[in-house]
Structure formats: structure tokens, C-alpha cells
Motif scaffolding. Sequence first.
Motif, PDB file in Angstrom:
ATOM      1  N   TYR A   1       0.832  -1.144  -0.112  1.00 34.06           N
ATOM      2  CA  TYR A   1      -0.062  -0.181  -0.006  1.00 34.06           C
ATOM      3  C   TYR A   1       0.723   1.408   0.051  1.00 34.06           C
TER       4      TYR A   1
ATOM      5  N   LYS B   1       0.958   3.877  -3.270  1.00 32.38           N
ATOM      6  CA  LYS B   1       0.404   5.257  -3.118  1.00 32.38           C
ATOM      7  C   LYS B   1       1.271   6.368  -3.891  1.00 32.38           C
TER       8      LYS B   1
ATOM      9  N   PRO C   1     -13.124   1.407  -9.629  1.00 31.03           N
ATOM     10  CA  PRO C   1     -12.076   1.965 -10.016  1.00 31.03           C
ATOM     11  C   PRO C   1     -12.353   3.032 -11.206  1.00 31.03           C
ATOM     12  N   VAL C   2     -12.334   4.278 -11.060  1.00 27.32           N
ATOM     13  CA  VAL C   2     -12.909   5.235 -12.014  1.00 27.32           C
ATOM     14  C   VAL C   2     -11.967   6.251 -12.235  1.00 27.32           C
ATOM     15  N   PRO C   3     -11.255   6.178 -13.298  1.00 26.76           N
ATOM     16  CA  PRO C   3     -10.059   7.092 -13.620  1.00 26.76           C
ATOM     17  C   PRO C   3     -10.535   8.588 -13.716  1.00 26.76           C
ATOM     18  N   ARG C   4      -9.577   9.401 -13.521  1.00 24.35           N
ATOM     19  CA  ARG C   4      -9.444  10.734 -13.841  1.00 24.35           C
ATOM     20  C   ARG C   4      -8.827  11.168 -15.181  1.00 24.35           C
TER      21      ARG C   4
ATOM     22  N   MET D   1      -6.231   8.432 -15.786  1.00 22.64           N
ATOM     23  CA  MET D   1      -5.153   8.039 -14.574  1.00 22.64           C
ATOM     24  C   MET D   1      -5.898   7.439 -13.209  1.00 22.64           C
ATOM     25  N   LEU D   2      -5.205   6.577 -12.919  1.00 21.20           N
ATOM     26  CA  LEU D   2      -5.687   6.005 -11.408  1.00 21.20           C
ATOM     27  C   LEU D   2      -4.732   5.867 -10.502  1.00 21.20           C
ATOM     28  N   CYS D   3      -4.757   6.215  -9.270  1.00 19.63           N
ATOM     29  CA  CYS D   3      -3.728   5.769  -8.421  1.00 19.63           C
ATOM     30  C   CYS D   3      -3.254   4.198  -8.248  1.00 19.63           C
TER      31      CYS D   3
ATOM     32  N   ASP E   1      -2.523   2.502  -6.177  1.00 21.15           N
ATOM     33  CA  ASP E   1      -3.088   1.530  -4.841  1.00 21.15           C
ATOM     34  C   ASP E   1      -4.093   0.658  -5.299  1.00 21.15           C
TER      35      ASP E   1
ATOM     36  N   TRP F   1       3.241   9.668  -8.499  1.00 19.52           N
ATOM     37  CA  TRP F   1       2.008  10.177  -8.052  1.00 19.52           C
ATOM     38  C   TRP F   1       1.768  11.904  -8.199  1.00 19.52           C
TER      39      TRP F   1
ATOM     40  N   VAL G   1      -0.581  13.905 -10.501  1.00 20.25           N
ATOM     41  CA  VAL G   1      -1.387  15.002  -9.862  1.00 20.25           C
ATOM     42  C   VAL G   1      -1.130  16.277 -10.550  1.00 20.25           C
TER      43      VAL G   1
ATOM     44  N   LEU H   1      -3.533  16.966 -13.572  1.00 24.42           N
ATOM     45  CA  LEU H   1      -4.899  17.149 -13.433  1.00 24.42           C
ATOM     46  C   LEU H   1      -5.522  18.478 -13.830  1.00 24.42           C
TER      47      LEU H   1
ATOM     48  N   GLU I   1      -9.596  22.527 -10.961  1.00 27.15           N
ATOM     49  CA  GLU I   1     -11.020  22.675 -10.628  1.00 27.15           C
ATOM     50  C   GLU I   1     -11.550  24.057 -10.842  1.00 27.15           C
ATOM     51  N   THR I   2     -12.825  24.159 -11.101  1.00 25.28           N
ATOM     52  CA  THR I   2     -13.504  25.444 -11.338  1.00 25.28           C
ATOM     53  C   THR I   2     -13.599  26.448 -10.063  1.00 25.28           C
TER      54      THR I   2
ATOM     55  N   THR J   1     -15.819   4.926  -4.550  1.00 27.16           N
ATOM     56  CA  THR J   1     -14.912   5.176  -5.781  1.00 27.16           C
ATOM     57  C   THR J   1     -13.597   5.430  -5.313  1.00 27.16           C
ATOM     58  N   ASN J   2     -12.648   4.368  -5.878  1.00 24.99           N
ATOM     59  CA  ASN J   2     -11.245   4.318  -5.631  1.00 24.99           C
ATOM     60  C   ASN J   2     -10.674   4.127  -4.389  1.00 24.99           C
TER      61      ASN J   2
ATOM     62  N   VAL K   1      -9.116   2.003  -1.306  1.00 19.96           N
ATOM     63  CA  VAL K   1      -8.754   0.871  -1.250  1.00 19.96           C
ATOM     64  C   VAL K   1      -8.533   0.486   0.352  1.00 19.96           C
TER      65      VAL K   1
ATOM     66  N   ASN L   1      -7.256  11.143  -0.794  1.00 25.81           N
ATOM     67  CA  ASN L   1      -5.872  11.428  -1.346  1.00 25.81           C
ATOM     68  C   ASN L   1      -6.036  12.720  -2.134  1.00 25.81           C
TER      69      ASN L   1
ATOM     70  N   SER M   1      -7.506  13.482  -4.724  1.00 24.65           N
ATOM     71  CA  SER M   1      -7.370  13.619  -6.453  1.00 24.65           C
ATOM     72  C   SER M   1      -8.238  12.453  -6.872  1.00 24.65           C
ATOM     73  N   THR M   2      -8.478  11.397  -6.389  1.00 26.42           N
ATOM     74  CA  THR M   2      -9.391  10.367  -7.094  1.00 26.42           C
ATOM     75  C   THR M   2     -10.652   9.840  -6.280  1.00 26.42           C
TER      76      THR M   2
ATOM     77  N   ARG N   1     -20.646  18.034  -7.517  1.00 28.39           N
ATOM     78  CA  ARG N   1     -21.234  19.078  -8.447  1.00 28.39           C
ATOM     79  C   ARG N   1     -21.831  18.710  -9.592  1.00 28.39           C
TER      80      ARG N   1
END
Lengths: 106, 280
Positions: free
Chosen positions: A13, A17, A45-48, A56-58, A60, A92, A96, A99, A102-103, B94-95, B97, B113, B115-116, B238
Motif C-alpha cells: 500500500y 500510493k 475504479p474510476v479514472p480521472r 489516471m488511477l492511483c 494503490d 504520483w 497530480v 490533473l 477545478e473550477t 470510488t477508488n 482501497v 488522497n 485527487s481520486t 457538483r
Amino acid sequence: MTLLADVPLPISYNDSKELALLFAPALAQRLAELHAAHGNDKCRPVPRRLTDGRLMLCADVLTEIEPGGLLHAMWEAADKAVLMSQVQVIGWDEAVALLPQETARP
Amino acid sequence: MSPMSPRLLRPRASGHPEALSWASRVSANGGTVSGTTLTAVSKFCQDIDAAGLRSKFYRLNLFCGDNLEAALVPLYRAESSSAAARGSTIDTNTNFVSGDYAATASGGGIVGNGSTKHLDTGVTASSLPDECHASIWLSAQNGTTGTQLYLSSDNFNDAGYYVFGWGRAANAGLFRIFSTDIATSANVSTGKHWMGTAKKTGGTNSATVYRNGSQLQQGTSTSMTVGNQSLFVFAGNRKGTATDRTIDRLGMYSLGETMTAAQALSYYTALNTFMGAIGR
């Protein structure tokens, strides 16, 4: 370029990370299909999406692929050869930084 | 001599019925619960009942048990054990672990974290009563910059947007009510249980912030039509997209009806007793 094939598994883990998994939209679609078929709400598991279009996924999430893990069933059903050769691994903090901002609140 | 009744040999599960129900749902979700934790959850349920607070909770998750699967199962899913359940069966993950959950380390609970990761309660802001509450338990603050949301939903970018929930702006706790953010006068790290009560109709002093069961400050908001976005935990929702994810560790959350100052203190007392009983 470091690929998933270069990452010794299983991974701890704390080590995981520090890493991020990057992949193309087509692989993200396959991930969603695997979750629909083999996953559940205990772990989605939902990527950004990064600013360069990659997903991207972490890393972990890799701690959940072993027997008994929340993503084991999805992992077993996945094409490992494709994952190992098409998933890139970066630090990581580097991920980041990619990314989107954000608004801000009005 | 007649045979001994088998009922005498079968161990009876003891504890509050809602704690036992929770333990059964934890098991169904693949989780496990220690005897110590189950005893503490049962005591919490008893304390909440004794204080007359049970009907205040539409949803409450103590983020406890032996593993993440247990921590995803809310203790309360409606304002009574017989009322129709509100929100998701478990907090949809969501994400997160397993390593993100700690029974006691670092204050216990689940850590984000930034971010995700987030959870979805499935409870919409619009389903909350006109006079409502939202609360979180901050186990550990892991940074001091940026805006991070703990339990929130909003529809920014819509005319007459609403916000509702908890977060922090840098160090200051942030209770977001409708058109207004109340930035608390105290750093969020000065408290563990942060609760806000609010009236959807707005008005002067229509919102109150409690820190560890004591009133900290009040605020004023305008009347707002609250949207049907579900409240996320560890982020804001949002209009279906998670935003401002937190890196902090949370030990529980709750949503439901408003409370008086005396009730807020009773609630905190029950929570604090629970946290101590499980070693947090």
C-alpha cells in the motif's frame, strides 16, 4: 517509460500510493466493462482524465487485485498482456500535476 | 430425565437491535466486526435512544469495523429502524482501497488522497428536511491549503445555485449552506465533531455551527431551492462530478434533522464515548 509490466507485484500500500497508472481512453472503457461484469459498489475504479487526455488511477488499486481483494474478480477477467504493455506508470506527484484545475467558486 | 432444550445451548446474540442489524449487513458486505466494536456500536445506539435523538438521523456511518468493507456500511439508513431506507445500501466507493481504512491508527477512519477518491451516500440534499443537519468527525487533518470538501453537494454554475455540506478552506472549517459559506472562526483541527444545522428557508441566524457539541457561531443564508444531487463524502458532488476531494481522514458522518444545542451536546457525548471505546 515505465510500464505496468515493470512493477513487481504484489505491491505494498505505501509503495503503491507513490505511483499512478496512466492509460488511453480505450482501456478506460474496457475497465468500465470489466466493472459492470465483475465489480460492485464496494470498489469502483474510476479514472480521472488528465490535461493531455490520458486517464489516471492511483496505483494503490493494485493492492486489491490479489485473491480476496476488492478488484480480484475484475483482474482475473482482464487481459493481463494488454494491461502490462499499455498501462504506463509514473510518480504520483507527477500525475497530480497533470490533473485539470477545478473550477473556482463564484 | 427430559433432554435439555437446545435453546439453552444456543448462544444468543446480545446488543442493541440496530447494532446487530448493522453487523449482519457488514457481514453481507464481506466485512467483519470485532466484539469490542460491536459492543461499542451497541452502546452508541443505546445512548442515542436514551437522548431521544434516534429520529434525527436519516443516515449515519461510523466508519468502523475490521476492514473497509465494514466501514462502508452505514449504521443508520433512515430516521427509524422501520422507516424506508434512504440512500445507497452501502456508501458507494470510488477508488478507496483497503489500506485507506484504519480501525484506530491515525485517529481511525478513512483517509482521502485529494485527487481520486470519494464515497456516495445516495442521499440527496433535496430529501433532507427543511431544518436539517450535517456532521463529520475529523480524525486527522493532513494539510493546510486549498478548499477541501468533506460532505457536500452543490449545483454551481446554475442560476441561483445552492451548496450544502462541510469542508475546510485552508485551515478554517467551512459549513456550506445554500447561498452562503460559513467559514468558522476556528481552525478545523481544533475540533473532532463538526456539525452544522440549517433552515432551507434561510433567514438571520438560520445556520448554526457546533464544534464538539458546543455552539461556535451562527450564520445567515437566503432561502434556496436545494437540488437533487446526492451528498458525497470526501468530496463535493457538483452535478454528478466529484470536486475538491480531501486528503484528510474522517471518522464518521451523519445527515438528518436539525438539533437543539442540548441535543448537539448529547450527540457529541455519545460519539466521543464511542470513539474512546474503540480506541480512537
